[in-house]
Design an enzyme around this catalytic site. Structure first.
Site, short mmCIF file in Angstrom:
data_model
loop_
_atom_site.label_atom_id
_atom_site.label_comp_id
_atom_site.label_asym_id
_atom_site.label_seq_id
_atom_site.Cartn_x
_atom_site.Cartn_y
_atom_site.Cartn_z
N VAL A 125 -33.01 51.91 -15.76
CA VAL A 125 -33.72 53.20 -15.93
C VAL A 125 -34.44 53.52 -14.62
O VAL A 125 -35.17 52.69 -14.09
CB VAL A 125 -34.76 53.14 -17.07
CG1 VAL A 125 -35.47 54.48 -17.21
CG2 VAL A 125 -34.12 52.74 -18.38
N GLY A 127 -33.29 53.99 -11.60
CA GLY A 127 -32.78 53.40 -10.35
C GLY A 127 -33.76 52.40 -9.78
O GLY A 127 -34.05 51.38 -10.40
N ILE A 129 -36.99 52.77 -9.30
CA ILE A 129 -38.40 52.96 -9.68
C ILE A 129 -38.84 51.85 -10.62
O ILE A 129 -38.19 51.59 -11.63
CB ILE A 129 -38.62 54.29 -10.44
CG1 ILE A 129 -38.00 55.46 -9.68
CG2 ILE A 129 -40.08 54.53 -10.73
CD1 ILE A 129 -38.00 56.75 -10.49
N LYS A 198 -31.07 56.08 -21.24
CA LYS A 198 -32.30 55.65 -20.55
C LYS A 198 -33.54 55.91 -21.41
O LYS A 198 -34.44 55.06 -21.47
CB LYS A 198 -32.40 56.36 -19.20
CG LYS A 198 -31.32 55.87 -18.22
CD LYS A 198 -31.25 56.76 -17.00
CE LYS A 198 -30.24 56.24 -15.98
NZ LYS A 198 -29.96 57.23 -14.93
N GLY A 296 -28.47 56.04 -6.48
CA GLY A 296 -28.07 55.75 -5.10
C GLY A 296 -28.00 54.25 -4.88
O GLY A 296 -28.64 53.46 -5.58
N1 HSE Z 1 -25.63 58.69 -12.49
C1 HSE Z 1 -26.94 58.18 -12.60
C2 HSE Z 1 -27.91 59.25 -12.16
C3 HSE Z 1 -27.06 56.95 -11.74
O1 HSE Z 1 -27.47 60.25 -11.58
O2 HSE Z 1 -29.10 59.13 -12.40
C4 HSE Z 1 -28.31 56.18 -11.96
O3 HSE Z 1 -28.40 55.70 -13.26
#
Ligand code: HSE
Length: 398
Positions: A125, A127, A129, A198, A296
């Site tokens: 959840v 990325g 952070i 998420k 990313g």
């Molecule tokens: N595809 C997802 C996004 C990647 O754009 O947030 C990260 O979970």
């Protein structure tokens, strides 16, 4: 020396390799961390350490020297079977795989606890952070009353391009895909499924019960138009795809994913580009916002690596079961009250009759007006707006 393996050498897996290959964590953990094996079905003949690659999962699960595995494959299968086998074999697993955590989290957490190893998913959840760990530890004294988050970088990037540059939806999506933000199948992003998984994970963390994502009404951004964006601007707001959950006084949970109008006075409205932000409301703390790069390669990989480093540093012994396998009771979504932004070609009289004396915006699209309703139950609103005719977007409460 701690030996680890990586499952899946895609964007995030490649980032995990790069971080461990380029940085030493000796000072932080007391031992070096070495990537000993990488599982991928593809060939990487030009990779500087091509000898690390294997196509056979048994090479990893049967390697007694490997203590931690980073699962960055994504998808449910075979990630689920591999994770289960690894935990059963006494290896800790860290992951960025929100689909797997949202679906099998309670089972995998329970198995990890039984085996005295850890299953960690900070990267699933937001990325890079930190949000899972803060909820699991720093906010423990609080009841989490509400979570509202921009949880998908791709859609936030697309909406930001529409808002800032007036880009068309398709062009902004292509750009997001090129930058490696979007899922392989962009439907998961633009239809809201990624954000749904998420918010389910965050809600499970917050409540201590399993929040089944299939019970969360989910709407993406495919129907958000440039004209909606213009109306939002007129209303001093921005349109954001919000993952939302709220603990109701009767003990049920309300959750949804939907595009919402977010007033500029709410900090989430200023979260742009690929950035994510999660606002968590605790009964003692009030609102806290966690903000950073939500997608990313490097950002997400840094969170996967942080979990690996945590295990190497602190050992696998403490393995809390973060939520129960029992499912939480969900509130019927049609009972929830929201304010709505409505666009309609209906006349003032009919609008006033149904929604009271609302202020009309009539200078954005000729032949129609826009207005914001007061709080109204979803079922009553839908009934009324169906009679009136028009499109609508929820408004996030402060
Ligand atoms: N595809 C997802 C996004 C990647 O754009 O947030 C990260 O979970």
């Amino acid at each position: 020396m701690a030996k680890i393996a990586i499952l899946g050498y895609g964007t995030v897996g490649g980032g995990v390799y790069d971080i461990f290959n380029n940085s030493s964590f000796l000072k932080k953990t007391g031992e070096e961390i070495e990537v000993a094996k990488i599982l991928d079905i593809r060939d990487f003949p030009d990779h500087p350490q091509k000898e690390l690659f294997t196509k056979d999962f048994n090479d990893i699960v049967n390697d007694a020297e490997i203590s931690v595995v980073a699962e960055t494959m994504g998808g449910l299968h075979p990630a689920y079977e591999f994770t289960k086998s690894l935990l059963e074999a006494g290896k800790s697993v860290t992951t960025s795989n929100k689909e797997l955590v949202a679906t099998y989290g309670p089972e995998l957490l329970t198995l990890a606890a039984q085996k005295g190893v850890r299953y960690m998913f900070e990267a699933s959840v937001g990325g890079g952070i930190p949000v899972i760990r803060p909820i699991a530890s720093c906010l423990q004294a609080n009841d989490i009353e509400r979570i509202a988050g921009i949880l998908n970088g791709t859609t936030n990037f697309i909406l930001s391009e529409m808002i800032d540059k007036g880009s068309e939806f398709e062009d902004a999506l292509a750009d997001a895909q090129q930058r490696g933000y979007a899922e392989r199948n962009p439907a998961a992003d633009i239809e809201g499924h990624d954000a749904c998984r998420k918010i389910a994970i965050l809600s499970s963390m917050a409540t201590g019960y399993f929040v089944d994502y299939s019970n969360i009404p989910t709407e993406g951004i495919c129907n958000v138009s440039l004209n909606d964006v213009k109306y939002a601007e007129k209303l001093g707001s921005a349109i954001k795809l919000i993952g939302y959950s709220q603990q109701m006084p009767d003990g049920t949970l309300y959750a949804c994913v939907a595009p919402m109008l977010v007033k500029k006075s709410i900090p989430l409205s200023g979260v742009c580009d690929v950035f994510n932000a999660v606002m968590v409301r605790g009964n003692y703390l009030g609102d806290a916002m966690f903000y950073g790069r939500g997608a990313g390669k490097e950002a997400t990989a840094s969170a996967v690596c942080a979990d690996v480093i945590d295990i190497v540093k602190n050992g696998a012994a403490k393995c809390p079961i973060l939520w129960e396998t029992d499912k939480i009771k969900m509130m019927a979504p049609e009972e929830k009250e929201w304010s709505y932004f409505v666009r309609t070609s209906a006349g003032k009289e009919q609008i006033n009759e149904m929604f009271g004396d609302v202020e009309l915006i009539d200078d954005v699209v000729s032949g129609e007006v826009g207005f914001v309703t007061s709080l109204i139950k979803e079922k009553d609103f839908v009934q009324a707006v169906n009679k009136l005719g028009g499109t609508y977007i929820k408004v996030l409460e402060a």
